[in-house]
Design a protein around this motif. Structure first.
Motif, short mmCIF file in Angstrom:
data_model
loop_
_atom_site.label_atom_id
_atom_site.label_comp_id
_atom_site.label_asym_id
_atom_site.label_seq_id
_atom_site.Cartn_x
_atom_site.Cartn_y
_atom_site.Cartn_z
N LEU A 43 0.86 -1.19 0.00
CA LEU A 43 0.00 0.00 0.00
C LEU A 43 0.89 1.24 0.00
O LEU A 43 1.69 1.43 0.92
CB LEU A 43 -0.87 -0.03 1.26
CG LEU A 43 -1.79 1.15 1.55
CD1 LEU A 43 -2.90 1.25 0.52
CD2 LEU A 43 -2.38 1.02 2.96
N TYR A 44 0.78 2.06 -1.05
CA TYR A 44 1.62 3.27 -1.16
C TYR A 44 0.88 4.55 -0.78
O TYR A 44 1.48 5.49 -0.28
CB TYR A 44 2.19 3.40 -2.57
CG TYR A 44 3.34 2.46 -2.81
CD1 TYR A 44 4.63 2.80 -2.40
CD2 TYR A 44 3.15 1.23 -3.42
CE1 TYR A 44 5.70 1.94 -2.59
CE2 TYR A 44 4.22 0.35 -3.63
CZ TYR A 44 5.49 0.72 -3.21
OH TYR A 44 6.54 -0.13 -3.40
N GLU A 45 -0.40 4.59 -1.08
CA GLU A 45 -1.19 5.76 -0.68
C GLU A 45 -2.47 5.26 -0.06
O GLU A 45 -2.99 4.24 -0.49
CB GLU A 45 -1.51 6.65 -1.90
CG GLU A 45 -0.28 7.35 -2.45
CD GLU A 45 -0.64 8.35 -3.56
OE1 GLU A 45 -1.63 9.09 -3.40
OE2 GLU A 45 0.07 8.36 -4.57
N PRO A 46 -2.98 5.92 0.95
CA PRO A 46 -2.63 7.22 1.52
C PRO A 46 -1.49 7.17 2.53
O PRO A 46 -1.18 8.21 3.12
CB PRO A 46 -3.92 7.64 2.22
CG PRO A 46 -4.53 6.35 2.65
CD PRO A 46 -4.18 5.35 1.60
N ARG A 47 -0.85 6.05 2.76
CA ARG A 47 0.22 5.99 3.77
C ARG A 47 1.46 6.74 3.29
O ARG A 47 1.80 6.70 2.12
CB ARG A 47 0.61 4.53 4.04
CG ARG A 47 -0.51 3.67 4.62
CD ARG A 47 -0.50 3.65 6.11
NE ARG A 47 -1.68 2.95 6.63
CZ ARG A 47 -1.65 1.72 7.15
NH1 ARG A 47 -0.52 1.04 7.21
NH2 ARG A 47 -2.75 1.17 7.62
N GLU A 48 2.16 7.37 4.22
CA GLU A 48 3.46 7.97 3.94
C GLU A 48 4.51 6.88 3.77
O GLU A 48 5.40 6.97 2.95
CB GLU A 48 3.90 8.87 5.11
CG GLU A 48 3.20 10.21 5.21
CD GLU A 48 3.69 11.20 4.17
OE1 GLU A 48 4.91 11.31 3.99
OE2 GLU A 48 2.84 11.85 3.53
N ILE A 49 4.39 5.87 4.64
CA ILE A 49 5.38 4.79 4.65
C ILE A 49 4.73 3.55 4.05
O ILE A 49 3.69 3.11 4.53
CB ILE A 49 5.85 4.54 6.10
CG1 ILE A 49 6.62 5.78 6.57
CG2 ILE A 49 6.71 3.28 6.20
CD1 ILE A 49 6.59 6.01 8.04
N PRO A 50 5.31 3.01 2.96
CA PRO A 50 4.70 1.87 2.28
C PRO A 50 4.42 0.73 3.26
O PRO A 50 5.24 0.44 4.14
CB PRO A 50 5.75 1.46 1.25
CG PRO A 50 6.55 2.70 1.01
CD PRO A 50 6.58 3.42 2.32
#
Lengths: 461, 461
Positions: free
Chosen positions: A108-115
């Motif tokens: 998961l790349y977005e909405p998280r800042e950290i994958p």
């Protein structure tokens, strides 16, 4: 007149006595089966659990055509050869196309800042591929039509209302999404409850072209919430699935019928399994194979010679669903034999509570009578009409019209217990119970014996 | 004499009336709290669930000192600043030593022909390392002493009888095994039920030197069975844990007491969490932080000015257990203030059923009276004496003797529901319920208000 009355009376008494004697003999056999298996002093006690545990622990999951599967076939077959059945044999399926999993992930790349890596498992037959894109959530095939998913990854987040409705998303969901222009698919795991558990299973193997994976119910809900609050969701799916040529075997053991050897009661489960975790395939369907094998073994070791032939089968390739799997191979090669019933144990080998049957009315009534007459008290007297189908027996039934039976397992209406573990790493010996497995052996051995040894002709409808 | 009787009578009537008026006012406040939160038309309805979900989804797990944790602190703190409390502030813990997970795995090499990865998770503070060796299973520390485990990997496979007995194996098991000469440790996950779910948690951070991991209960049982049937078991453990310097904050919000501002009711949870899966830290203890925050928010938005100060705290670093974590930092910096109670919500924010309290007899009686008088009907009237401890409040209690309270959650005796998800990837929004979280907010806001606004002096014992 008096003479006639006397004659009729005498005849009736004789018939009643005969019936009574017969009942007692049959009752005695059923009693013996039960006593042998439930007696801690015998070799049969907990044998189903211990044998299954040995295979599960030592060989691991048995994906169709894999080396582990072949090893587990060879090892169990060698054991069966020494069990003293009338006949033991293997049938090779010839060259088969199977599938192996590779490295796979969902990040998961977005909405998280950290994958964030998500718990996931590729669906069976998914090809290798890497896709990264925006995620659109749909809850139904209707909604898929209404949304523009071109260039996107589709996430199916459906409601759990049992396997029947959920399976459509796993099987057809990925290819339907592809048709609508999606670059990949994530389905909500087909699961009742979850501890972040991904569930695999077969998707549309004839048409799948892009990465298709299952994520957990927790993460399907999470992605759904993200979209509902307007967050953009971007994930990368990597899959490493590959098809390859291999082979596999169905294998068999038989007690020959003493009076009608050509009338065959087929009974078994599928020895292949999914490959999710260290013990996957304990309950689905290692347990089914082993309880049927143990059922045949107890009949044999009691020296019983029922009138009809009882044939144990370990099918190969149920999970992968190919048209040349063990179910088709058996049906095509044995379809002309006279099958009285095809009994398949593939609903689990946890706590039993009766049988399903798909047969004509008279046969159904006969089996219902047998179960109620002889199996009351061992928790297997309930017979559910028009509910005896399974996958491998289903192929034979489709081609030959053979009636089907299965053994049913205590659970709620949606089989929430079964579907907590189904096709996960949690399908393991931990969910099995030695006493419950023994109860399955007693139930299956008893009903098979009762049908196989039935005096009269088996009703054709 | 008549006059005296009249005087006494009048006094009693006045006292009764006063009491009655007071009761009605207090009852009205409790009623208002409940109505506001349970009314779908207000901003408070399901606010706890929705706010928690936003943080869990957007920031992910919040390992102490990590970037995600810092981001989640900053974001929630910014929100709180705008909520209109009397005072909102942060307290930096200074330089802290934390720990981050690296690549890690457990691979089973024997008795399997084909190496099998096992579901696993490194224990908190395990160092980086790779060890491969034969496995010896022990079920107790007694058995560890009796077996020669030198050069081996120890697998602890204990019986689940609740957290209390299991935690000893997670905390002391690895270092005890090291002392006995083991090269690494696998513990059975501290879990009630499992779907192949590994549970992390802190091990003995001051002494741990070799790889220490948790495997699933399924695989601990499997390895145990293997050893029992005489199979040699060989595994390789890889861990990648690293310590590093970082920092973190406790943060606060306060409603100042109108009459006794120096008498403080502390109330909160810990905002840090484990890092197992995509949503870990929803119930442990994001929920605890958010229900306490929402409790303060409802009191504030109703314009209530209780006599004593209610101070919300989000502790930092409960899971990692270091001596300079948020619990110690608060206790050392605020220990001289007059704390009436330290209320910590860290048993989950699922269905509430009352409170635990660790306090003197009179204070316990007062709180019991309050709960029974005002909280009957909202499922929070039960008060369990001598059972109010938690970890962070415990540090303050240890240093200052402050009484402790917690909110208790519906579960069985061993907390099997809680420990199915605890420290796993399954600790997620999926196990939370918006109505249950609201019920927690109502219960906590009510009991805090009742104590904070109590007329008389709070009993010291």
């Amino acid at each position: 007149m008096k003479f006639i009355i006397l004659l009729v009376f005498t005849f009736c008494v004789n018939a009643l006595m005969l019936r009574s004697v017969k009942d007692k003999m049959t009752e005695g056999v059923i009693q013996q089966i039960r006593e042998q298996i439930k007696n801690p002093q015998t070799q049969h006690y907990h044998s189903a659990y211990n044998r299954l545990a040995y295979y599960v622990d030592t060989f691991g999951p048995r994906l169709w055509g894999s080396e582990s599967m072949a090893d587990a076939v060879d090892a169990l077959y060698s054991e069966i050869e020494k069990m003293g059945f009338d006949r033991v044999w293997k049938e090779n399926l010839g060259e088969i196309t199977s599938w192996m999993r590779g490295e796979e992930s969902v990040t998961l790349y977005e909405p998280r800042e950290i994958p964030q890596k998500l718990n996931m498992i590729g669906l069976g037959w998914t090809p290798a591929g890497t896709v990264k894109g925006e995620v659109e959530v749909v809850h139904s095939f209707e909604e898929l039509k209404q949304k523009d998913v071109r260039g996107k990854i589709v996430c199916y987040n459906f409601e759990w209302n049992g396997y029947g409705s959920a399976i459509a998303f796993r099987f057809a969901g990925p290819t339907e999404a592809e048709k609508a222009g999606a670059i990949g698919t994530m389905i909500r795991s087909v699961a009742s409850v979850s501890i972040a558990s991904p569930h695999t299973g077969m998707t549309d193997y004839e048409n799948i072209k892009k990465p298709a994976v299952a994520i957990t119910v927790e993460d399907a809900d999470m992605i759904d919430r993200m979209r509902q609050r307007g967050q953009k969701v971007v994930v990368e799916i990597k899959t490493g699935g590959q098809q390859y040529k291999t082979t596999s075997d169905n294998f068999f053991a038989e007690i020959k019928g003493s009076k009608y050897p050509d009338e065959i009661l087929l009974m078994g489960g599928h020895w292949d399994s999914w490959d999710v975790g260290s013990q996957t395939g304990a309950n689905d369907d290692g347990g089914g194979v082993i309880v049927c094998l143990e059922a045949l073994r107890i009949l044999n070791s009691l020296g019983l010679k029922p009138k009809r032939t009882i044939r144990f089968i370990a099918w190969s390739g149920e999970e992968m669903g190919q048209k040349n799997n063990g179910g088709f191979h058996y049906a095509l090669n044995h379809g002309k034999e006279n099958h009285i019933i095809a009994f398949e144990s593939d609903l689990g080998s946890t706590k039993p509570y009766g049988f399903g049957i798909t047969a004509g009315q008279q046969f159904t009534q006969l089996v219902t009578y047998m179960a109620q007459e002889y199996l009351t008290g061992i928790g297997a007297e309930r017979v559910y009409p028009n509910d005896g189908e399974s996958v491998d027996s289903g192929v034979l039934a489709e081609i030959t019209g053979t009636p089907m039976m299965n053994n049913r397992i205590a659970d709620n209406e949606n089989h929430d217990f079964y579907f907590a573990y189904h096709h996960t790493a949690g399908d393991s010996m931990w969910m099995m119970d030695p006493d419950d497995m023994d109860d399955n052996v007693v139930a299956i051995a008893s009903i098979m014996y009762l049908i196989a040894d039935y005096d009269g002709p088996i009703p054709k409808d």
